[in-house]
Design a protein around this motif. Structure first.
Motif, PDB file in Angstrom:
ATOM      1  N   ALA A 129       0.742  -1.495  -0.035  1.00  0.00           N
ATOM      2  CA  ALA A 129       0.060   0.092  -0.079  1.00  0.00           C
ATOM      3  C   ALA A 129       0.748   1.390   0.065  1.00  0.00           C
ATOM      4  O   ALA A 129       0.491   2.169  -0.573  1.00  0.00           O
ATOM      5  N   LYS A 130       2.007   1.218   0.837  1.00  0.00           N
ATOM      6  CA  LYS A 130       2.868   2.496   0.783  1.00  0.00           C
ATOM      7  C   LYS A 130       3.911   2.587   0.001  1.00  0.00           C
ATOM      8  O   LYS A 130       4.687   3.646  -0.212  1.00  0.00           O
ATOM      9  N   GLN A 131       3.910   1.500  -0.913  1.00  0.00           N
ATOM     10  CA  GLN A 131       5.234   1.444  -1.995  1.00  0.00           C
ATOM     11  C   GLN A 131       4.548   2.154  -3.061  1.00  0.00           C
ATOM     12  O   GLN A 131       3.226   2.295  -3.367  1.00  0.00           O
ATOM     13  N   GLN A 132       5.405   2.706  -4.038  1.00  0.00           N
ATOM     14  CA  GLN A 132       5.320   3.644  -4.970  1.00  0.00           C
ATOM     15  C   GLN A 132       5.340   2.829  -6.408  1.00  0.00           C
ATOM     16  O   GLN A 132       6.540   2.393  -6.764  1.00  0.00           O
ATOM     17  N   ALA A 133       4.439   2.955  -7.205  1.00  0.00           N
ATOM     18  CA  ALA A 133       4.462   2.268  -8.607  1.00  0.00           C
ATOM     19  C   ALA A 133       4.593   3.456  -9.785  1.00  0.00           C
ATOM     20  O   ALA A 133       4.151   4.353  -9.534  1.00  0.00           O
ATOM     21  N   MET A 134       5.166   2.926 -10.765  1.00  0.00           N
ATOM     22  CA  MET A 134       5.159   3.726 -11.852  1.00  0.00           C
ATOM     23  C   MET A 134       5.158   2.915 -13.150  1.00  0.00           C
ATOM     24  O   MET A 134       5.626   1.681 -13.351  1.00  0.00           O
ATOM     25  N   VAL A 135       4.285   3.275 -14.245  1.00  0.00           N
ATOM     26  CA  VAL A 135       4.111   2.652 -15.483  1.00  0.00           C
ATOM     27  C   VAL A 135       4.098   3.986 -16.588  1.00  0.00           C
ATOM     28  O   VAL A 135       3.395   4.892 -16.274  1.00  0.00           O
ATOM     29  N   ASN A 136       5.103   3.859 -17.421  1.00  0.00           N
ATOM     30  CA  ASN A 136       5.188   4.901 -18.502  1.00  0.00           C
ATOM     31  C   ASN A 136       4.029   4.642 -19.407  1.00  0.00           C
ATOM     32  O   ASN A 136       4.659   4.164 -20.759  1.00  0.00           O
ATOM     33  N   SER A 137       2.895   5.061 -19.230  1.00  0.00           N
ATOM     34  CA  SER A 137       1.961   4.839 -20.321  1.00  0.00           C
ATOM     35  C   SER A 137       0.794   5.885 -20.338  1.00  0.00           C
ATOM     36  O   SER A 137       0.271   6.420 -19.037  1.00  0.00           O
ATOM     37  N   ASP A 138       0.330   6.238 -21.303  1.00  0.00           N
ATOM     38  CA  ASP A 138      -0.865   7.177 -21.620  1.00  0.00           C
ATOM     39  C   ASP A 138      -2.034   6.410 -21.684  1.00  0.00           C
ATOM     40  O   ASP A 138      -3.176   6.887 -21.636  1.00  0.00           O
TER      41      ASP A 138
END
Length: 343
Positions: free
Chosen positions: A188-197
């Motif tokens: 829950a407190k971890q941060q996710a990133m996806v380079n997507s539009d």
């Protein structure tokens, strides 16, 4: 360094260790990554993937922990597709739909394993031949998957395949990541990133409608690192459909740099993902319950997150998706690189 341990029924467990002590454990059954020990900002090595305490539980493995997925990762609507004017009926294993290669997919087979050691890396080369008609798919498909652990803390996953008939193929690994270390906390407190539009719209059965939705101005906008608890708490119909979380395909944008990533501010662990796949399915463990006995603890919702780099089965039924069809004069070759650092 590579070690091999014999288990029951022809199963073998391979342990690959790099010069930093980072350690990868893989079963020949299903090509399953059972453990991945990675240092935190203090140098403590801890496991960052979900795996069972008892190896026998991988026999069923309904959540596909750590497994190689094929021939086609994801859900194939109504377990059928058309190719060259012929309809192929596949084995259904999620209601009327075909999920992750079906009940006897690549997660359920014994792979031939060849360990190798190089100057700055060591790893495992896994091979398997899926016969013509297996699961309902056409063509004899020869598959080689290579896991390479480098001395600069990269895990490289290379997928290669060749066929003697046209057939759909998109391969991935289904590891659930949790960078807290030894599953101390949920994601829950971890941060996710996806380079997507853009991401796919799903119906109530988690089948793609064929429409792309914009990530902008939605909880699905992960173009910069975002705490996952902010996603889970957001009101959005697509989150509700997936069980108050994400289980959607994201199309990568053309921008340079990592395609995806996960960061845990407390441990300092950062995982960045590079891939030549067109996109990924992001799954935030919405369907996990409290009944699974994992290595460190019992499971629970949101305990892990999957970054399933792949093409998408909706291409078999809708235009506007990257093709999955592999032809006899082609070689399937896709690579995904996970880099582990701290900050």
């Amino acid at each position: 360094m590579i070690e091999k341990t014999a288990l029951q029924d022809g199963w073998e467990l391979y342990t690959v260790t790099n010069t930093n002590g980072m350690r990868l454990k893989v079963l020949n059954f299903g090509g399953i990554i059972t453990s991945l020990e990675v240092p935190d900002k203090h140098g403590n090595l801890e496991n960052v993937v979900l795996g069972y305490r008892n190896f026998k539980d991988y026999q069923a493995n309904p959540n596909y922990f750590g497994a190689l997925i094929g021939r086609v990762a994801g859900r194939i609507q109504n377990s059928r597709f058309e190719l060259e004017g012929k309809t192929y009926q596949l084995e259904a294993n999620e209601g009327k739909h075909h999920l992750h290669g079906g009940p006897n997919g690549f997660h359920q087979v014994l792979w031939k394993v060849e360990p190798f050691e190089e100057n700055q890396a060591s790893g495992l080369r896994l091979s398997y031949t899926s016969e013509d008609g297996a699961g309902g798919y056409p063509g004899n498909l020869q598959v080689v998957v290579t896991y390479t652990l480098t001395n600069d803390n990269k895990l490289v996953m290379l997928y290669e395949a060749a066929t003697d008939k046209e057939t759909p193929v998109t391969l991935t690994n289904h590891s659930y990541f949790n960078l807290s270390g030894n599953l101390k906390k949920t994601i829950a407190k971890q941060q996710a990133m996806v380079n997507s539009d853009k991401f796919t719209e799903l119906d109530e059965e988690l089948i793609a409608s064929g429409r792309w939705l914009d990530t902008a101005a939605s909880p699905f906008d992960l173009r910069s690192f975002k705490p996952l608890e902010d996603v889970f708490s957001a009101p959005h119909e697509q989150l509700r459909i997936a069980g108050e979380g994400i289980d959607h395909y994201f199309l990568f944008s053309d921008e340079k740099g990592p395609k995806a990533g996960l960061y845990d501010p407390e441990s300092g662990r950062l995982m960045t993902i590079e891939s030549d796949q067109p996109g990924l399915v992001l799954y935030t463990g919405n369907g996990l319950d409290e009944t699974l006995e994992l290595k460190e603890r019992m499971s629970e919702k949101y305990l892990g997150i999957c970054f399933e780099t792949q093409a998408f089965p909706a291409a078999l039924h809708h235009d506007g998706f990257p093709s999955l069809i592999l032809r006899p004069d082609e070689t399937y070759r896709r690579e995904t690189v996970l880099t582990f650092t701290v900050k």
